[in-house]
Design a protein around this motif. Structure first.
Motif, PDB file in Angstrom:
ATOM      1  N   VAL A   1     121.538 102.686  65.891  1.00 42.48           N
ATOM      2  CA  VAL A   1     122.248 102.036  64.798  1.00 42.48           C
ATOM      3  C   VAL A   1     123.745 101.978  65.107  1.00 42.48           C
ATOM      4  N   GLU A   2     124.250 102.997  65.825  1.00 38.22           N
ATOM      5  CA  GLU A   2     125.631 103.080  66.287  1.00 38.22           C
ATOM      6  C   GLU A   2     125.614 103.326  67.793  1.00 38.22           C
ATOM      7  N   THR A   3     126.767 103.204  68.447  1.00 36.53           N
ATOM      8  CA  THR A   3     126.858 103.422  69.891  1.00 36.53           C
ATOM      9  C   THR A   3     127.836 104.563  70.173  1.00 36.53           C
TER      10      THR A   3
ATOM     11  N   GLY B   1     125.300  99.235  66.846  1.00 33.87           N
ATOM     12  CA  GLY B   1     124.437  99.536  67.979  1.00 33.87           C
ATOM     13  C   GLY B   1     123.648  98.321  68.404  1.00 33.87           C
ATOM     14  N   GLY B   2     122.836  98.496  69.437  1.00 37.70           N
ATOM     15  CA  GLY B   2     121.992  97.420  69.932  1.00 37.70           C
ATOM     16  C   GLY B   2     121.644  97.651  71.382  1.00 37.70           C
ATOM     17  N   ALA B   3     121.119  96.609  72.009  1.00 39.41           N
ATOM     18  CA  ALA B   3     120.784  96.678  73.428  1.00 39.41           C
ATOM     19  C   ALA B   3     122.074  96.749  74.236  1.00 39.41           C
TER      20      ALA B   3
ATOM     21  N   SER C   1     123.556  91.393  63.843  1.00 37.82           N
ATOM     22  CA  SER C   1     124.867  91.969  63.543  1.00 37.82           C
ATOM     23  C   SER C   1     125.936  91.550  64.546  1.00 37.82           C
ATOM     24  N   GLY C   2     125.587  90.720  65.531  1.00 35.61           N
ATOM     25  CA  GLY C   2     126.566  90.208  66.471  1.00 35.61           C
ATOM     26  C   GLY C   2     126.515  90.886  67.823  1.00 35.61           C
ATOM     27  N   SER C   3     127.350  90.407  68.725  1.00 32.90           N
ATOM     28  CA  SER C   3     127.470  90.983  70.062  1.00 32.90           C
ATOM     29  C   SER C   3     128.915  91.399  70.278  1.00 32.90           C
ATOM     30  N   TYR C   4     129.098  92.471  71.053  1.00 33.88           N
ATOM     31  CA  TYR C   4     130.416  93.058  71.228  1.00 33.88           C
ATOM     32  C   TYR C   4     130.632  93.397  72.695  1.00 33.88           C
ATOM     33  N   ALA C   5     131.888  93.346  73.142  1.00 31.77           N
ATOM     34  CA  ALA C   5     132.238  93.704  74.521  1.00 31.77           C
ATOM     35  C   ALA C   5     133.443  94.635  74.471  1.00 31.77           C
ATOM     36  N   PHE C   6     133.412  95.683  75.315  1.00 37.44           N
ATOM     37  CA  PHE C   6     134.473  96.676  75.350  1.00 37.44           C
ATOM     38  C   PHE C   6     134.762  97.051  76.794  1.00 37.44           C
TER      39      PHE C   6
ATOM     40  N   SER D   1     130.917  96.841  85.886  1.00 34.42           N
ATOM     41  CA  SER D   1     131.760  97.925  86.382  1.00 34.42           C
ATOM     42  C   SER D   1     132.828  98.345  85.376  1.00 34.42           C
ATOM     43  N   LYS D   2     133.237  97.451  84.480  1.00 33.88           N
ATOM     44  CA  LYS D   2     134.317  97.795  83.554  1.00 33.88           C
ATOM     45  C   LYS D   2     134.084  97.339  82.121  1.00 33.88           C
ATOM     46  N   VAL D   3     132.935  96.725  81.829  1.00 31.40           N
ATOM     47  CA  VAL D   3     132.692  96.194  80.493  1.00 31.40           C
ATOM     48  C   VAL D   3     131.332  96.652  79.975  1.00 31.40           C
ATOM     49  N   LEU D   4     131.336  97.173  78.752  1.00 32.22           N
ATOM     50  CA  LEU D   4     130.106  97.519  78.051  1.00 32.22           C
ATOM     51  C   LEU D   4     129.809  96.405  77.061  1.00 32.22           C
ATOM     52  N   MET D   5     128.599  95.871  77.100  1.00 36.70           N
ATOM     53  CA  MET D   5     128.156  94.846  76.165  1.00 36.70           C
ATOM     54  C   MET D   5     127.133  95.469  75.218  1.00 36.70           C
ATOM     55  N   ILE D   6     127.294  95.185  73.922  1.00 36.66           N
ATOM     56  CA  ILE D   6     126.330  95.613  72.919  1.00 36.66           C
ATOM     57  C   ILE D   6     125.816  94.355  72.241  1.00 36.66           C
ATOM     58  N   SER D   7     124.512  94.112  72.350  1.00 37.38           N
ATOM     59  CA  SER D   7     123.897  92.965  71.695  1.00 37.38           C
ATOM     60  C   SER D   7     123.149  93.489  70.482  1.00 37.38           C
ATOM     61  N   GLY D   8     123.712  93.235  69.309  1.00 37.44           N
ATOM     62  CA  GLY D   8     123.160  93.794  68.087  1.00 37.44           C
ATOM     63  C   GLY D   8     122.312  92.840  67.287  1.00 37.44           C
ATOM     64  N   GLY D   9     121.806  91.775  67.912  1.00 33.73           N
ATOM     65  CA  GLY D   9     120.952  90.837  67.180  1.00 33.73           C
ATOM     66  C   GLY D   9     121.723  90.157  66.066  1.00 33.73           C
TER      67      GLY D   9
END
Length: 75
Positions: A29-31, A48-50, A65-70, A55-63
């Motif tokens: 539910v959270e990352t 949270g999500g898949a 709830s959206g997708s995020y990159a950090f 090498s430098k970016v984390l992607m969270i695909s939350g369906g």
């Protein structure tokens, strides 16, 4: 030999994990991000999500709830 065991109270249980160097990312539910050597939590995001990782970016695909990159935390 066992390298990692999550016995914490990650909300929703663990649904996705990726590791980069010395950081383990766990998502449900959270990352969360943990230092694999000290097992200390070093980062948190309220969605949270898949997970996927470059090498430098984390992607969270939350369906829905959206997708995020950090940029990944470095230790």
């Amino acid at each position: 030999a066992e390298l990692w065991r999550d016995e914490s109270t990650i909300p929703g249980g663990v649904s996705s994990m990726v590791v980069s160097n010395n950081i383990l990312f766990i998502s449900a539910v959270e990352t969360f991000a943990f230092n694999v050597h000290t097992r200390e939590q070093v980062w948190h995001y309220s969605h949270g999500g898949a997970l996927s990782l470059t090498s430098k970016v984390l992607m969270i695909s939350g369906g829905n709830s959206g997708s995020y990159a950090f940029r990944t935390p470095t230790l």
